[in-house]
Design a protein around this motif. Structure first.
Motif, PDB file in Angstrom:
ATOM      1  N   CYS A 179       0.871  -1.175   0.000  1.00  0.00           N
ATOM      2  CA  CYS A 179       0.000   0.000   0.000  1.00  0.00           C
ATOM      3  C   CYS A 179       0.903   1.218   0.000  1.00  0.00           C
ATOM      4  CB  CYS A 179      -0.915  -0.003   1.222  1.00  0.00           C
ATOM      5  SG  CYS A 179      -1.988   1.457   1.324  1.00  0.00           S
ATOM      6  N   ALA A 180       0.724   2.104  -0.982  1.00  0.00           N
ATOM      7  CA  ALA A 180       1.591   3.279  -1.097  1.00  0.00           C
ATOM      8  C   ALA A 180       0.943   4.316  -1.994  1.00  0.00           C
ATOM      9  CB  ALA A 180       2.947   2.872  -1.682  1.00  0.00           C
ATOM     10  N   PRO A 181       1.256   5.593  -1.759  1.00  0.00           N
ATOM     11  CA  PRO A 181       0.865   6.613  -2.735  1.00  0.00           C
ATOM     12  C   PRO A 181       1.506   6.286  -4.084  1.00  0.00           C
ATOM     13  CG  PRO A 181       1.744   7.618  -0.731  1.00  0.00           C
ATOM     14  CD  PRO A 181       2.028   6.161  -0.636  1.00  0.00           C
ATOM     15  N   HIS A 182       0.926   6.776  -5.157  1.00  0.00           N
ATOM     16  CA  HIS A 182       1.443   6.444  -6.481  1.00  0.00           C
ATOM     17  C   HIS A 182       2.921   6.805  -6.633  1.00  0.00           C
ATOM     18  CE1 HIS A 182       1.277   5.522 -10.737  1.00  0.00           C
ATOM     19  NE2 HIS A 182       1.909   6.671 -10.975  1.00  0.00           N
ATOM     20  N   SER A 183       3.325   7.950  -6.086  1.00  0.00           N
ATOM     21  CA  SER A 183       4.713   8.404  -6.228  1.00  0.00           C
ATOM     22  C   SER A 183       5.691   7.560  -5.419  1.00  0.00           C
ATOM     23  CB  SER A 183       4.843   9.866  -5.793  1.00  0.00           C
ATOM     24  OG  SER A 183       4.521  10.009  -4.412  1.00  0.00           O
ATOM     25  N   MET A 184       5.191   6.688  -4.540  1.00  0.00           N
ATOM     26  CA  MET A 184       6.050   5.851  -3.703  1.00  0.00           C
ATOM     27  C   MET A 184       5.938   4.367  -4.070  1.00  0.00           C
ATOM     28  SD  MET A 184       5.555   7.628   0.040  1.00  0.00           S
ATOM     29  CE  MET A 184       5.673   9.411   0.242  1.00  0.00           C
ATOM     30  N   GLN A 185       5.303   4.070  -5.197  1.00  0.00           N
ATOM     31  CA  GLN A 185       5.155   2.688  -5.637  1.00  0.00           C
ATOM     32  C   GLN A 185       6.330   2.262  -6.511  1.00  0.00           C
ATOM     33  OE1 GLN A 185       1.348   2.111  -7.530  1.00  0.00           O
ATOM     34  NE2 GLN A 185       0.194   2.857  -5.767  1.00  0.00           N
ATOM     35  N   ALA A 186       6.697   1.010  -6.412  1.00  0.00           N
ATOM     36  CA  ALA A 186       7.702   0.412  -7.291  1.00  0.00           C
ATOM     37  C   ALA A 186       6.941  -0.473  -8.275  1.00  0.00           C
ATOM     38  CB  ALA A 186       8.708  -0.400  -6.484  1.00  0.00           C
ATOM     39  N   ASP A 206       1.652  15.892   7.609  1.00  0.00           N
ATOM     40  CA  ASP A 206       0.249  15.827   8.033  1.00  0.00           C
ATOM     41  C   ASP A 206      -0.622  15.203   6.944  1.00  0.00           C
ATOM     42  OD1 ASP A 206       0.808  16.950  10.468  1.00  0.00           O
ATOM     43  OD2 ASP A 206       0.227  18.987   9.897  1.00  0.00           O
ATOM     44  N   GLU A 207      -0.338  15.563   5.695  1.00  0.00           N
ATOM     45  CA  GLU A 207      -1.122  15.013   4.591  1.00  0.00           C
ATOM     46  C   GLU A 207      -0.860  13.521   4.423  1.00  0.00           C
ATOM     47  OE1 GLU A 207      -1.982  15.935  -0.150  1.00  0.00           O
ATOM     48  OE2 GLU A 207      -0.652  17.244   1.002  1.00  0.00           O
ATOM     49  N   TYR A 208       0.408  13.131   4.600  1.00  0.00           N
ATOM     50  CA  TYR A 208       0.737  11.701   4.505  1.00  0.00           C
ATOM     51  C   TYR A 208       0.005  10.927   5.599  1.00  0.00           C
ATOM     52  CZ  TYR A 208       3.103   7.278   4.123  1.00  0.00           C
ATOM     53  OH  TYR A 208       3.337   5.943   3.947  1.00  0.00           O
ATOM     54  N   ARG A 209       0.078  11.422   6.841  1.00  0.00           N
ATOM     55  CA  ARG A 209      -0.581  10.744   7.966  1.00  0.00           C
ATOM     56  C   ARG A 209      -2.080  10.602   7.709  1.00  0.00           C
ATOM     57  NH1 ARG A 209      -3.513  12.473  12.336  1.00  0.00           N
ATOM     58  NH2 ARG A 209      -3.515  11.062  14.141  1.00  0.00           N
ATOM     59  N   ALA A 210      -2.697  11.646   7.193  1.00  0.00           N
ATOM     60  CA  ALA A 210      -4.141  11.613   6.962  1.00  0.00           C
ATOM     61  C   ALA A 210      -4.530  10.535   5.960  1.00  0.00           C
ATOM     62  CB  ALA A 210      -4.619  12.983   6.492  1.00  0.00           C
ATOM     63  N   VAL A 266      11.413   5.288  13.549  1.00  0.00           N
ATOM     64  CA  VAL A 266       9.996   5.618  13.402  1.00  0.00           C
ATOM     65  C   VAL A 266       9.818   7.130  13.344  1.00  0.00           C
ATOM     66  CG1 VAL A 266       7.730   5.457  14.494  1.00  0.00           C
ATOM     67  CG2 VAL A 266       9.335   3.545  14.675  1.00  0.00           C
ATOM     68  N   ASN A 267       9.066   7.598  12.366  1.00  0.00           N
ATOM     69  CA  ASN A 267       8.588   8.984  12.369  1.00  0.00           C
ATOM     70  C   ASN A 267       7.256   8.977  13.117  1.00  0.00           C
ATOM     71  OD1 ASN A 267      10.605  10.266  10.747  1.00  0.00           O
ATOM     72  ND2 ASN A 267       9.693   9.329   8.940  1.00  0.00           N
ATOM     73  N   ARG A 268       7.308   9.228  14.398  1.00  0.00           N
ATOM     74  CA  ARG A 268       6.077   9.206  15.193  1.00  0.00           C
ATOM     75  C   ARG A 268       5.105  10.277  14.699  1.00  0.00           C
ATOM     76  NH1 ARG A 268       6.437   6.815  20.690  1.00  0.00           N
ATOM     77  NH2 ARG A 268       8.393   5.667  20.849  1.00  0.00           N
ATOM     78  N   ASP A 269       3.851   9.894  14.633  1.00  0.00           N
ATOM     79  CA  ASP A 269       2.766  10.775  14.202  1.00  0.00           C
ATOM     80  C   ASP A 269       2.876  11.160  12.728  1.00  0.00           C
ATOM     81  OD1 ASP A 269       1.530  10.797  16.766  1.00  0.00           O
ATOM     82  OD2 ASP A 269       3.038  12.250  17.428  1.00  0.00           O
ATOM     83  N   VAL A 270       3.635  10.378  11.963  1.00  0.00           N
ATOM     84  CA  VAL A 270       3.630  10.520  10.511  1.00  0.00           C
ATOM     85  C   VAL A 270       3.129   9.195   9.936  1.00  0.00           C
ATOM     86  CG1 VAL A 270       4.933  11.031   8.411  1.00  0.00           C
ATOM     87  CG2 VAL A 270       5.519  12.181  10.563  1.00  0.00           C
ATOM     88  N   GLU A 271       4.000   8.174   9.845  1.00  0.00           N
ATOM     89  CA  GLU A 271       3.504   6.887   9.344  1.00  0.00           C
ATOM     90  C   GLU A 271       2.784   6.077  10.425  1.00  0.00           C
ATOM     91  OE1 GLU A 271       6.901   7.506   8.965  1.00  0.00           O
ATOM     92  OE2 GLU A 271       7.965   6.079  10.233  1.00  0.00           O
ATOM     93  N   ILE A 272       2.977   6.425  11.689  1.00  0.00           N
ATOM     94  CA  ILE A 272       2.292   5.709  12.763  1.00  0.00           C
ATOM     95  C   ILE A 272       2.115   6.650  13.953  1.00  0.00           C
ATOM     96  CG2 ILE A 272       4.499   4.751  13.578  1.00  0.00           C
ATOM     97  CD1 ILE A 272       2.942   2.291  14.561  1.00  0.00           C
ATOM     98  N   ASP A 273       0.948   6.617  14.536  1.00  0.00           N
ATOM     99  CA  ASP A 273       0.700   7.458  15.708  1.00  0.00           C
ATOM    100  C   ASP A 273       1.585   7.025  16.866  1.00  0.00           C
ATOM    101  OD1 ASP A 273      -1.163   8.856  14.286  1.00  0.00           O
ATOM    102  OD2 ASP A 273      -2.879   8.351  15.565  1.00  0.00           O
ATOM    103  N   SER A 274       2.074   7.999  17.603  1.00  0.00           N
ATOM    104  CA  SER A 274       3.041   7.741  18.666  1.00  0.00           C
ATOM    105  C   SER A 274       2.531   6.719  19.673  1.00  0.00           C
ATOM    106  CB  SER A 274       3.387   9.049  19.382  1.00  0.00           C
ATOM    107  OG  SER A 274       4.405   8.856  20.333  1.00  0.00           O
ATOM    108  N   GLU A 275       1.257   6.790  20.037  1.00  0.00           N
ATOM    109  CA  GLU A 275       0.736   5.891  21.064  1.00  0.00           C
ATOM    110  C   GLU A 275       0.644   4.436  20.603  1.00  0.00           C
ATOM    111  OE1 GLU A 275      -3.821   6.825  21.485  1.00  0.00           O
ATOM    112  OE2 GLU A 275      -2.770   8.559  20.615  1.00  0.00           O
ATOM    113  N   LEU A 276       0.771   4.204  19.289  1.00  0.00           N
ATOM    114  CA  LEU A 276       0.724   2.834  18.778  1.00  0.00           C
ATOM    115  C   LEU A 276       2.087   2.152  18.781  1.00  0.00           C
ATOM    116  CD1 LEU A 276      -1.630   3.314  15.691  1.00  0.00           C
ATOM    117  CD2 LEU A 276      -2.234   2.367  17.932  1.00  0.00           C
ATOM    118  N   VAL A 277       3.164   2.933  18.924  1.00  0.00           N
ATOM    119  CA  VAL A 277       4.514   2.364  18.831  1.00  0.00           C
ATOM    120  C   VAL A 277       4.734   1.290  19.896  1.00  0.00           C
ATOM    121  CG1 VAL A 277       6.983   2.891  19.021  1.00  0.00           C
ATOM    122  CG2 VAL A 277       5.471   4.421  17.732  1.00  0.00           C
ATOM    123  N   GLU A 278       4.196   1.514  21.086  1.00  0.00           N
ATOM    124  CA  GLU A 278       4.335   0.523  22.162  1.00  0.00           C
ATOM    125  C   GLU A 278       2.971   0.006  22.626  1.00  0.00           C
ATOM    126  OE1 GLU A 278       7.820   1.170  24.966  1.00  0.00           O
ATOM    127  OE2 GLU A 278       7.613   3.204  24.142  1.00  0.00           O
TER     128      GLU A 278
END
Length: 303
Positions: A190-197, A237-241, A265-277
């Motif tokens: 799963c990826a945005p079009h610009s990040m697909q291989a 923010d747009e990526y996270r959304a 981990v980029n907390r609160d970008v690809e994954i919300d901080s509270e989910l890391v642990e």
């Protein structure tokens, strides 16, 4: 009885693309053997010298390899390109050959360019272990991911694994793809079009974020937005959304499903901080599992 002496090719680890299920399982099994040892140091390689040659920055991978090597009792030489003759223009090949001529028994190497490692391996007589080469492969990361999944579910065959994020630049996604397919798992991207291989689509389909959540393992990748200045998503923010694993999205995951991430981990970008642990997160156990996996790989190189 005639002793079996594995070839150099059998002992090095350049990637997982052509590795079969039996060899993958033998590494996972040996990692479990080392994890079961309570002793911090088991000096089976105390007369061996290993060079960690990092031509690209790393924290977790380098320290994990060094811990694995020292637990096996080997002598460790740490090489950083920034403090070496590479800054003066010495080629990667000459650097590796120099260390080989000084008597190292194996080398762990991390490189930015693709294809250099494969060429190097043809010209040196010590086993090389890939600690990440460009966006090609990162085999020990995928092995520790497999080990984490196998510990969680008992076996990998039949699992559905979704890998979400910057597939285009991810060596982790590629190594995991090859190894998971070899062991009978189903892989989705799963990826945005610009990040697909696009070249990987024949091996794993690209799905929507909602479809990606319908899996046994949801593996989030670190997103490097600086690589995608021309892409559709121009802010964290747009990526996270659109593609982040938020707490709302995580609530849609299967009750038994786990969250993984190769870190950092980029907390609160690809994954919300509270989910890391969170209880279903295996992000820090993945890091822990890296040591026995790398013990198994280093031992394999010098057996």
């Amino acid at each position: 009885m005639i002793a079996y002496h594995p070839s150099l090719r059998d002992r090095q680890l350049l990637g997982l693309k052509d590795m079969g299920a039996a060899e993958l399982q033998s590494i996972l099994k040996r990692a479990a053997y080392w994890e079961a040892h309570e002793e911090k140091r088991i000096p089976v390689l105390e007369h061996r010298f290993i060079a960690n040659m990092f031509f690209e920055n790393s924290t977790r991978t380098r320290f994990s390899f060094e811990m694995a090597q020292k637990r096996l009792g080997s002598q460790v030489l740490n090489f950083a390109a920034a403090a070496s003759s590479v800054e003066k223009g010495e080629s990667v090949y000459d650097t590796v050959r120099t260390l080989e001529s000084m008597g190292i028994d194996a080398g762990v190497i991390r490189l930015k360019p693709i294809g250099v490692l494969e060429e190097l391996a043809k010209h040196v007589k010590v086993p090389l272990i890939n600690a990440g080469d460009g966006n090609n492969e990162h085999p020990t990361q995928a092995l520790l991911d497999l080990y984490t999944m196998q510990k969680q579910f008992g076996e990998i065959r039949g699992l559905t694994v979704s890998i979400v994020g910057d597939i285009k630049h991810s060596r982790v996604a590629r190594s995991n793809l090859w190894a998971l397919k070899a062991l009978g798992a189903n892989v989705k991207f799963c990826a945005p079009h610009s990040m697909q291989a696009a070249e990987l689509e024949e091996h794993a389909p690209y799905v929507t974020m909602d479809e990606a959540l319908d899996a046994d393992v949801v593996m989030m990748l670190r997103v490097q937005l600086e690589r995608h200045a021309e892409g559709v998503l121009k802010s964290a923010d747009e990526y996270r959304a659109q593609y982040g694993l938020t707490t709302q999205r995580a609530a849609k995951m299967k009750p038994h499903a786990i969250i993984m991430h190769p870190a950092p981990v980029n907390r609160d970008v690809e994954i919300d901080s509270e989910l890391v642990e969170a209880p279903n997160s295996r992000i820090f156990p993945q890091m822990q599992n890296g040591v026995p996996i790398r013990m198994a790989v280093v031992e394999r190189a010098l057996r």
